[in-house]
Design a protein around this motif. Structure first.
Motif, mmCIF file in Angstrom:
data_model
loop_
_atom_site.group_PDB
_atom_site.id
_atom_site.type_symbol
_atom_site.label_atom_id
_atom_site.label_comp_id
_atom_site.label_asym_id
_atom_site.label_seq_id
_atom_site.Cartn_x
_atom_site.Cartn_y
_atom_site.Cartn_z
ATOM 1 N N ASP A 126 67.659 23.632 88.239
ATOM 2 C CA ASP A 126 68.017 24.670 87.271
ATOM 3 C C ASP A 126 66.924 25.738 87.226
ATOM 4 O O ASP A 126 65.743 25.434 87.305
ATOM 5 C CB ASP A 126 68.178 24.040 85.881
ATOM 6 C CG ASP A 126 68.654 25.070 84.886
ATOM 7 O OD1 ASP A 126 69.802 25.512 85.009
ATOM 8 O OD2 ASP A 126 67.863 25.467 84.012
ATOM 9 N N TYR A 222 70.615 40.892 75.950
ATOM 10 C CA TYR A 222 72.072 40.910 75.735
ATOM 11 C C TYR A 222 72.430 41.109 74.253
ATOM 12 O O TYR A 222 73.572 40.865 73.865
ATOM 13 C CB TYR A 222 72.702 39.586 76.194
ATOM 14 C CG TYR A 222 72.407 39.147 77.615
ATOM 15 C CD1 TYR A 222 72.248 40.064 78.651
ATOM 16 C CD2 TYR A 222 72.322 37.793 77.933
ATOM 17 C CE1 TYR A 222 71.984 39.633 79.955
ATOM 18 C CE2 TYR A 222 72.062 37.359 79.232
ATOM 19 C CZ TYR A 222 71.890 38.291 80.240
ATOM 20 O OH TYR A 222 71.643 37.864 81.520
ATOM 21 N N TYR A 246 60.815 33.340 76.215
ATOM 22 C CA TYR A 246 61.995 33.079 77.052
ATOM 23 C C TYR A 246 61.609 33.243 78.513
ATOM 24 O O TYR A 246 61.232 34.333 78.933
ATOM 25 C CB TYR A 246 63.118 34.062 76.685
ATOM 26 C CG TYR A 246 64.447 33.771 77.339
ATOM 27 C CD1 TYR A 246 65.252 32.737 76.876
ATOM 28 C CD2 TYR A 246 64.904 34.536 78.417
ATOM 29 C CE1 TYR A 246 66.479 32.472 77.474
ATOM 30 C CE2 TYR A 246 66.129 34.278 79.012
ATOM 31 C CZ TYR A 246 66.914 33.249 78.530
ATOM 32 O OH TYR A 246 68.135 32.988 79.115
ATOM 33 N N MET A 250 65.665 27.232 81.860
ATOM 34 C CA MET A 250 65.959 26.483 80.632
ATOM 35 C C MET A 250 65.090 25.238 80.450
ATOM 36 O O MET A 250 64.706 24.917 79.324
ATOM 37 C CB MET A 250 67.436 26.085 80.606
ATOM 38 C CG MET A 250 67.790 25.337 79.340
ATOM 39 S SD MET A 250 69.535 25.182 79.036
ATOM 40 C CE MET A 250 70.123 24.498 80.541
ATOM 41 N N TYR A 266 71.645 30.018 74.046
ATOM 42 C CA TYR A 266 72.396 30.813 75.024
ATOM 43 C C TYR A 266 73.795 30.908 74.434
ATOM 44 O O TYR A 266 74.682 30.131 74.758
ATOM 45 C CB TYR A 266 72.395 30.203 76.431
ATOM 46 C CG TYR A 266 72.600 31.289 77.465
ATOM 47 C CD1 TYR A 266 73.791 32.005 77.506
ATOM 48 C CD2 TYR A 266 71.593 31.646 78.349
ATOM 49 C CE1 TYR A 266 73.968 33.039 78.399
ATOM 50 C CE2 TYR A 266 71.767 32.685 79.251
ATOM 51 C CZ TYR A 266 72.953 33.375 79.271
ATOM 52 O OH TYR A 266 73.131 34.414 80.151
HETATM 53 P P1 AHM Z 1 71.268 28.365 86.899
HETATM 54 O O1 AHM Z 1 71.826 26.996 86.660
HETATM 55 O O2 AHM Z 1 72.110 29.165 87.830
HETATM 56 O O3 AHM Z 1 69.817 28.324 87.305
HETATM 57 O O4 AHM Z 1 71.380 29.155 85.501
HETATM 58 C C1 AHM Z 1 70.861 28.560 84.348
HETATM 59 C C2 AHM Z 1 69.666 29.347 83.909
HETATM 60 C C3 AHM Z 1 68.910 28.668 82.796
HETATM 61 O O5 AHM Z 1 67.838 27.928 83.308
HETATM 62 C C4 AHM Z 1 68.421 29.818 81.953
HETATM 63 O O6 AHM Z 1 68.239 29.476 80.606
HETATM 64 C C5 AHM Z 1 69.507 30.830 82.115
HETATM 65 O O7 AHM Z 1 70.120 30.563 83.356
HETATM 66 C C6 AHM Z 1 68.995 32.240 82.156
HETATM 67 O O8 AHM Z 1 70.078 33.117 82.259
HETATM 68 P P2 AHM Z 1 69.933 34.673 81.918
HETATM 69 O O9 AHM Z 1 69.177 35.274 83.056
HETATM 70 O O10 AHM Z 1 71.340 35.175 81.802
HETATM 71 O O11 AHM Z 1 69.183 34.787 80.605
#
Ligand code: AHM
Ligand code: MG
Length: 343
Positions: A126, A222, A246, A250, A266
Motif C-alpha cells: 500500500d 480535496y 498526511y 496509509m 479518507y
Molecule cells: P494504493 O492502494 O493504490 O496505494 O492507494 C491507497 C493509498 C493510501 O495509502 C493513502 O492513504 C491514499 O492512497 C492516498 O490517496 P490520495 O493521494 O488520494 O490522498
C-alpha cells in the motif's frame, strides 16, 4: 480467553521474538492446531523478503512503474508486482491458505491448498507510489476462516465476510524500521525487525491508542469535494490549531495515529462517493487493529467491521482514530443528516 499468568510475563516482555510470542499465545487456545500461527509466520517471512527488496530498491532497479495497471485502473509499481508475487508464494507454500484476495489481482486466487482453513485478503504494497521518495509503505492483511468445508475448493462466500469475522488482521510497515503489527482479537502487538538476528522482536506490547489527540490526517487538497460535515470538522481543526499530518501512505499515517492518537480520514467526496480505500484488504484489517487498540473505525453510517461486502474490490469511506476525535467528526456529520447538504 483467560490469559495464563505464567505465559503473560513473556508475551508482554519487550524482546520476545515473534516466533516465541506466537507459540506461547497458541498454547492458551486448547483446540488450536497451529495453522493460524504458521500462517502468521508465513506472512512474517514474506515481509522480510519484501523489506529486503524495498531497502535496496534504488540499487536493484526495482523502483518506478511496472508498465501495467491493476484491476482498479491504477498504475502498478514494479514493487507492487514483486510484493504480490512474494506474498502469494509464501502463503501458497505454507498450505494453511486456500484462497487469496489481492489488490493487484482481479479475482479470487485459489491456491490449490483445499485442506487449508484460511483466507487472506491483502494489499501487498500500500502507498507504493511513495517508494521512489523513500516514504514508508506497507502490506495490509486480513485473515478469515473459510465457511465452505475443508477439502473442497474455496468459494466466493468464503471471502465475502464482514470485517468482524476476521481471525487476525494487521500490517507490516517498511519504514525507518520494519514493523509487523497485528491482532487476533486479544489486543494489538507490534514487532520490530532486527536485521542482524533476522527476527521480528516484540517492541510495542499491548498497544493502546490515546483517547484524544490534536493530530488530523486527511488529503486537504480535496476539501471542496467533501461533504459539509467534513468541511465543518476541518474548520474546527483549523480553529483549534490542531496539527495536520498526511503522508499519502496509509500504513504510515495509521501507525502514527495508533501510537500518538489522532484521526485519519479518507471520506467520500463528490468525485469518489465511496472514498478510495478498499473494504476487504485496507479498511477491514486496519479497523480491526484500531478497535482492538481502543479506537474507533467508521464509514460515517456504521462501524467498518459491520459492513456486508458485495464486491471483492469495493471501496468504503473511512474515518478512524482516537474515540474523542472520531466522535467530534461524527457530531459534525450528523448535524447534516437528512439534509441535501450532506451530498
Ligand atoms: P494504493 O492502494 O493504490 O496505494 O492507494 C491507497 C493509498 C493510501 O495509502 C493513502 O492513504 C491514499 O492512497 C492516498 O490517496 P490520495 O493521494 O488520494 O490522498
Ligand atoms: Mg492500497
Amino acid at each position: 480467553m483467560k490469559h495464563n499468568p505464567a505465559i503473560e510475563k513473556y508475551v508482554t516482555s519487550i524482546g520476545t521474538t515473534l516466533d516465541r510470542f506466537i507459540s506461547l499465545r497458541q498454547q492458551e487456545f486448547p483446540y488450536a492446531k497451529g495453522e493460524l500461527s504458521q500462517l502468521l509466520r508465513d506472512i512474517a517471512l514474506a515481509a522480510k523478503v519484501v523489506n529486503l527488496q524495498i531497502t535496496r530498491s534504488g540499487l536493484l532497479g526495482v523502483e518506478g512503474l511496472a508498465g501495467e495497471q491493476n484491476v482498479q485502473g491504477e498504475d502498478q509499481q514494479k514493487l507492487d508486482v514483486i510484493a504480490d508475487i512474494r506474498f502469494i508464494r509464501a502463503l501458497t507454500r505454507g498450505q494453511e491458505v486456500c484462497a487469496i484476495i489481492s489488490e493487484e489481482d482481479e479475482g479470487m486466487i485459489d491456491t490449490g491448498n483445499h485442506d487449508g482453513k484460511y483466507i487472506v485478503a491483502m494489499d501487498p504494497l500500500d502507498g507504493s507510489s511513495n517508494i521512489d521518495c523513500n516514504i514508508p509503505v506497507g502490506t495490509i492483511f486480513a485473515i478469515y476462516r473459510r465457511k465452505s468445508p475443508v477439502g473442497t475448493p474455496p468459494t466466493i462466500e468464503d471471502v465475502m465476510q464482514k470485517g468482524s469475522q476476521q481471525a487476525a488482521g494487521g500490517y507490516v510497515m517498511y519504514g525507518a524500521s520494519c514493523m509487523l503489527v497485528y491482532t487476533t482479537g486479544y489486543g494489538v502487538n507490534g514487532f520490530t525487525y532486527e536485521y542482524s538476528l533476522g527476527e521480528f522482536i516484540l517492541s510495542y506490547p499491548n498497544i493502546r491508542i490515546p483517547e484524544d489527540s490534536n493530530i488530523y490526517s486527511i488529503n486537504e487538497g480535496y476539501t471542496n469535494q467533501y461533504t459539509q460535515g467534513v468541511k465543518d470538522f476541518l474548520a474546527l481543526c483549523h480553529e483549534k490549531k490542531w496539527k495536520g499530518r498526511y503522508t499519502g501512505s496509509m500504513v504510515a499515517d495509521f501507525h502514527r495515529t495508533l501510537l500518538k492518537g489522532g484521526i485519519f480520514l479518507y471520506p467520500s467526496s463528490k468525485d469518489a462517493p465511496n472514498g478510495k480505500l478498499r473494504l476487504l484488504y485496507e479498511c477491514n484489517p486496519l479497523s480491526y487493529v484500531m478497535e482492538q487498540a481502543g479506537g474507533m473505525a467508521h464509514n460515517g453510517v456504521q462501524r467498518i467491521l459491520e459492513i456486508e461486502p458485495r464486491d471483492l474490490h469495493q471501496r468504503a469511506p473511512l474515518v478512524m482514530g482516537s474515540p474523542r476525535m472520531v466522535e467530534k467528526l461524527m457530531q459534525a456529520i450528523y448535524k447534516y443528516a437528512n439534509t441535501t447538504e450532506t451530498k
